[in-house]
Design a protein around this motif. Structure first.
Motif, PDB file in Angstrom:
ATOM      1  N   LEU A   1       7.220  -0.732  10.411  1.00  0.00           N
ATOM      2  CA  LEU A   1       7.608  -0.703   9.008  1.00  0.00           C
ATOM      3  C   LEU A   1       8.388   0.592   8.795  1.00  0.00           C
ATOM      4  O   LEU A   1       7.865   1.682   9.054  1.00  0.00           O
ATOM      5  N   SER A   2       9.634   0.473   8.362  1.00  0.00           N
ATOM      6  CA  SER A   2      10.464   1.657   8.158  1.00  0.00           C
ATOM      7  C   SER A   2      10.636   1.913   6.667  1.00  0.00           C
ATOM      8  O   SER A   2      10.485   1.018   5.834  1.00  0.00           O
ATOM      9  N   PHE A   3      10.967   3.166   6.337  1.00  0.00           N
ATOM     10  CA  PHE A   3      11.228   3.527   4.945  1.00  0.00           C
ATOM     11  C   PHE A   3      12.021   4.825   4.903  1.00  0.00           C
ATOM     12  O   PHE A   3      12.065   5.586   5.881  1.00  0.00           O
ATOM     13  N   ARG A   4      12.651   5.059   3.779  1.00  0.00           N
ATOM     14  CA  ARG A   4      13.397   6.296   3.539  1.00  0.00           C
ATOM     15  C   ARG A   4      12.622   7.155   2.548  1.00  0.00           C
ATOM     16  O   ARG A   4      12.028   6.645   1.584  1.00  0.00           O
ATOM     17  N   ALA A   5      12.626   8.453   2.767  1.00  0.00           N
ATOM     18  CA  ALA A   5      11.919   9.375   1.875  1.00  0.00           C
ATOM     19  C   ALA A   5      12.425  10.787   2.124  1.00  0.00           C
ATOM     20  O   ALA A   5      12.973  11.090   3.203  1.00  0.00           O
ATOM     21  N   PRO A   6      12.271  11.690   1.141  1.00  0.00           N
ATOM     22  CA  PRO A   6      12.537  13.104   1.419  1.00  0.00           C
ATOM     23  C   PRO A   6      11.630  13.575   2.545  1.00  0.00           C
ATOM     24  O   PRO A   6      10.593  12.960   2.829  1.00  0.00           O
ATOM     25  N   GLU A   7      12.005  14.671   3.196  1.00  0.00           N
ATOM     26  CA  GLU A   7      11.226  15.162   4.329  1.00  0.00           C
ATOM     27  C   GLU A   7       9.751  15.291   3.959  1.00  0.00           C
ATOM     28  O   GLU A   7       9.401  15.864   2.926  1.00  0.00           O
ATOM     29  N   LEU A   8       8.908  14.726   4.806  1.00  0.00           N
ATOM     30  CA  LEU A   8       7.476  14.701   4.547  1.00  0.00           C
ATOM     31  C   LEU A   8       6.778  15.843   5.273  1.00  0.00           C
ATOM     32  O   LEU A   8       7.099  16.157   6.429  1.00  0.00           O
ATOM     33  N   SER A   9       5.814  16.447   4.606  1.00  0.00           N
ATOM     34  CA  SER A   9       5.049  17.522   5.226  1.00  0.00           C
ATOM     35  C   SER A   9       3.730  17.670   4.490  1.00  0.00           C
ATOM     36  O   SER A   9       3.507  17.064   3.432  1.00  0.00           O
TER      37      SER A   9
ATOM     38  N   GLU B   1       0.827  -1.208   0.000  1.00  0.00           N
ATOM     39  CA  GLU B   1       0.000   0.000   0.000  1.00  0.00           C
ATOM     40  C   GLU B   1       0.859   1.255   0.000  1.00  0.00           C
ATOM     41  O   GLU B   1       0.583   2.226  -0.720  1.00  0.00           O
ATOM     42  N   LEU B   2       1.930   1.254   0.800  1.00  0.00           N
ATOM     43  CA  LEU B   2       2.839   2.391   0.851  1.00  0.00           C
ATOM     44  C   LEU B   2       3.502   2.626  -0.501  1.00  0.00           C
ATOM     45  O   LEU B   2       3.625   3.770  -0.965  1.00  0.00           O
ATOM     46  N   LEU B   3       3.940   1.562  -1.171  1.00  0.00           N
ATOM     47  CA  LEU B   3       4.592   1.725  -2.475  1.00  0.00           C
ATOM     48  C   LEU B   3       3.608   2.186  -3.544  1.00  0.00           C
ATOM     49  O   LEU B   3       3.974   2.959  -4.446  1.00  0.00           O
ATOM     50  N   ALA B   4       2.353   1.740  -3.467  1.00  0.00           N
ATOM     51  CA  ALA B   4       1.337   2.253  -4.384  1.00  0.00           C
ATOM     52  C   ALA B   4       1.120   3.741  -4.165  1.00  0.00           C
ATOM     53  O   ALA B   4       0.973   4.519  -5.118  1.00  0.00           O
ATOM     54  N   MET B   5       1.137   4.164  -2.917  1.00  0.00           N
ATOM     55  CA  MET B   5       1.006   5.582  -2.599  1.00  0.00           C
ATOM     56  C   MET B   5       2.210   6.365  -3.093  1.00  0.00           C
ATOM     57  O   MET B   5       2.089   7.476  -3.627  1.00  0.00           O
ATOM     58  N   SER B   6       3.389   5.784  -2.955  1.00  0.00           N
ATOM     59  CA  SER B   6       4.607   6.461  -3.388  1.00  0.00           C
ATOM     60  C   SER B   6       4.576   6.747  -4.878  1.00  0.00           C
ATOM     61  O   SER B   6       4.886   7.861  -5.315  1.00  0.00           O
ATOM     62  N   GLU B   7       4.173   5.761  -5.690  1.00  0.00           N
ATOM     63  CA  GLU B   7       4.236   5.943  -7.137  1.00  0.00           C
ATOM     64  C   GLU B   7       3.112   6.810  -7.686  1.00  0.00           C
ATOM     65  O   GLU B   7       3.171   7.256  -8.826  1.00  0.00           O
TER      66      GLU B   7
ATOM     67  N   GLY C   1       5.382  11.115  -5.395  1.00  0.00           N
ATOM     68  CA  GLY C   1       6.472  11.391  -6.321  1.00  0.00           C
ATOM     69  C   GLY C   1       7.502  10.288  -6.445  1.00  0.00           C
ATOM     70  O   GLY C   1       8.630  10.538  -6.884  1.00  0.00           O
ATOM     71  N   GLY C   2       7.148   9.071  -6.047  1.00  0.00           N
ATOM     72  CA  GLY C   2       8.091   7.964  -6.151  1.00  0.00           C
ATOM     73  C   GLY C   2       9.265   8.062  -5.213  1.00  0.00           C
ATOM     74  O   GLY C   2      10.286   7.386  -5.411  1.00  0.00           O
ATOM     75  N   GLY C   3       9.126   8.855  -4.151  1.00  0.00           N
ATOM     76  CA  GLY C   3      10.274   9.119  -3.288  1.00  0.00           C
ATOM     77  C   GLY C   3      10.532   8.102  -2.197  1.00  0.00           C
ATOM     78  O   GLY C   3      11.553   8.187  -1.493  1.00  0.00           O
ATOM     79  N   VAL C   4       9.640   7.133  -2.004  1.00  0.00           N
ATOM     80  CA  VAL C   4       9.801   6.167  -0.915  1.00  0.00           C
ATOM     81  C   VAL C   4      10.811   5.093  -1.313  1.00  0.00           C
ATOM     82  O   VAL C   4      10.734   4.519  -2.399  1.00  0.00           O
ATOM     83  N   ARG C   5      11.755   4.818  -0.425  1.00  0.00           N
ATOM     84  CA  ARG C   5      12.813   3.844  -0.681  1.00  0.00           C
ATOM     85  C   ARG C   5      13.005   2.946   0.544  1.00  0.00           C
ATOM     86  O   ARG C   5      12.623   3.283   1.658  1.00  0.00           O
ATOM     87  N   GLU C   6      13.618   1.802   0.326  1.00  0.00           N
ATOM     88  CA  GLU C   6      14.109   0.925   1.400  1.00  0.00           C
ATOM     89  C   GLU C   6      13.036   0.593   2.437  1.00  0.00           C
ATOM     90  O   GLU C   6      13.242   0.714   3.645  1.00  0.00           O
ATOM     91  N   VAL C   7      11.878   0.159   1.952  1.00  0.00           N
ATOM     92  CA  VAL C   7      10.800  -0.229   2.863  1.00  0.00           C
ATOM     93  C   VAL C   7      11.141  -1.576   3.493  1.00  0.00           C
ATOM     94  O   VAL C   7      11.476  -2.534   2.788  1.00  0.00           O
TER      95      VAL C   7
END
Length: 363
Positions: A57-65, A30-36, A40-46
């Motif tokens: 569940l951890s992940f890397r992403a640009p600062e979220l706001s 679900e998180l990866l579907a949201m990312s794409e 902006g496709g910014g979610v990495r390393e889930v």
């Protein structure tokens, strides 16, 4: 570009042990579907991680706001969101405020208990990923999407849409389920002191009874209700293949439904030996052309089903035959999970494309 940050969310507790085991994998998809679609496709390393002996569940992403956090707050498995600071034993969890879309108390979703009820967390997941696949996923935040569940049972999808502030409609063939939902929602609205109007009556055309309609107009608050800011919920007691008799073409943005799992909820069309078909395919062959006409161009459809009674390729072919574009990217192949010994559930999501612009407009 913003520096990458590390986030983690605590998974929502589930009373269903089997679903809880699948929750991390479902949350990842679900998180990866949201990312794409909206991040902006910014979610990495889930990844699944253990912090203090508790699963996250951890992940890397640009600062979220802003809107990014609003989307994340409404992932079906999110219980609390944190930013991770430091490494190893010195890792600290900094709570991140993420505003929920929920407009009403959670008992709207959780209070109904009955055999065969679709897990409410999965219902939310299915609604979310379907909304993300439409042309205007950001309208999920503004309350601007209209939802249809053409096999709505006792209304779990309708309640989740209502929780988001979305107009929702459902079609249900079983009279007992129709009456149970009407009774539940009338009592819930009254007990919750939600300003509303509710009516039930027969739908007739040319002196012919088509079915029954339960219709509710409600407000998130008394002030909004008085100002005409209404949420509308409708349930029709009729066969789903007659849905076009009750709704105008191209009036819904999302179709979200849980297809029949087997004989108990099976298709009317007989299989070998005259017995009801265990597969949802015969029903979908009849119903999809009707449903497709009710969906706006750019809208999306999400269907969950039991893989033991139908193959994904069968459903994809039926959707493609009605002009839908099936989502086949990696996240949409990550939702298969066991419900019980007889049911392994999956979902398929597809978009109804917009017609090409006239040549004069393109030129």
């Amino acid at each position: 570009m913003n520096a990458m940050r590390t986030y983690a969310f605590l998974l929502r507790p589930s009373h269903n042990r089997v679903y809880a085991q699948a929750a991390p994998r479902l949350a990842r998809a679900e998180l990866l579907a949201m990312s794409e679609t909206v991040l902006g496709g910014g979610v990495r390393e889930v990844a699944e991680v253990s912090l203090g002996g508790v699963p996250y569940l951890s992940f890397r992403a640009p600062e979220l706001s802003g809107d990014d956090l609003r989307y994340l707050a409404n992932l079906s498995s999110v219980y609390a969101l944190f930013e991770l600071e430091g490494e190893g034993e010195g890792t600290r969890l900094r709570p991140v405020e993420a505003p929920s879309l929920d407009r009403f108390a959670s008992d709207l979703i959780t209070i109904q208990k009955y055999p065969g009820k679709t897990n409410e967390d999965f219902t939310k997941l299915l609604l979310n990923v379907t909304a993300l696949a439409c042309d205007a996923p950001r309208r999920l935040l503004s309350g601007g999407l209209r939802v249809l569940d053409p096999l709505c049972g006792r209304g779990t999808t309708l309640n989740q849409a209502m929780m988001y502030g979305l107009d929702a409609a459902g079609v249900e063939r079983d009279s007992r389920s129709f009456e149970a939902y009407e009774n539940f929602l009338r009592h819930w609205l009254k007990n919750s002191r939600v300003k509303h109007q509710a009516t039930t009556g027969a739908v007739r055309r040319d002196r012919r009874a088509l079915g029954r309609r339960f219709h509710v107009t409600l407000g998130e608050s008394k002030e909004q209700y008085k100002q005409g800011q209404h949420i509308e919920v409708t349930m029709i007691n009729a066969d789903t293949t007659a849905s076009g008799e009750f709704f105008r073409p191209a009036t819904f943005d999302l179709i979200v439904t849980d297809a029949p799992y087997g004989v108990q909820h099976g298709s009317r069309r007989a299989g070998a030996g005259g017995r009801p078909s265990r597969s949802p395919v015969p029903l979908l062959e009849e119903a999809l052309p009707v449903w497709a006409r009710l969906l706006r161009p750019g809208g999306a459809i999400g269907i969950s089903w039991n893989v033991h009674v139908a193959e994904r390729e069968e459903l994809a072919a039926l959707l493609a035959a009605e002009g839908f574009e099936v989502r086949e990217t990696e996240p949409y192949h990550g939702f298969r999970h066991r419900v019980d010994q007889a049911i392994v559930r999956d979902l398929i999501v597809a978009r109804r494309p917009r017609p090409p612009a006239p040549a004069a407009e393109r030129g």
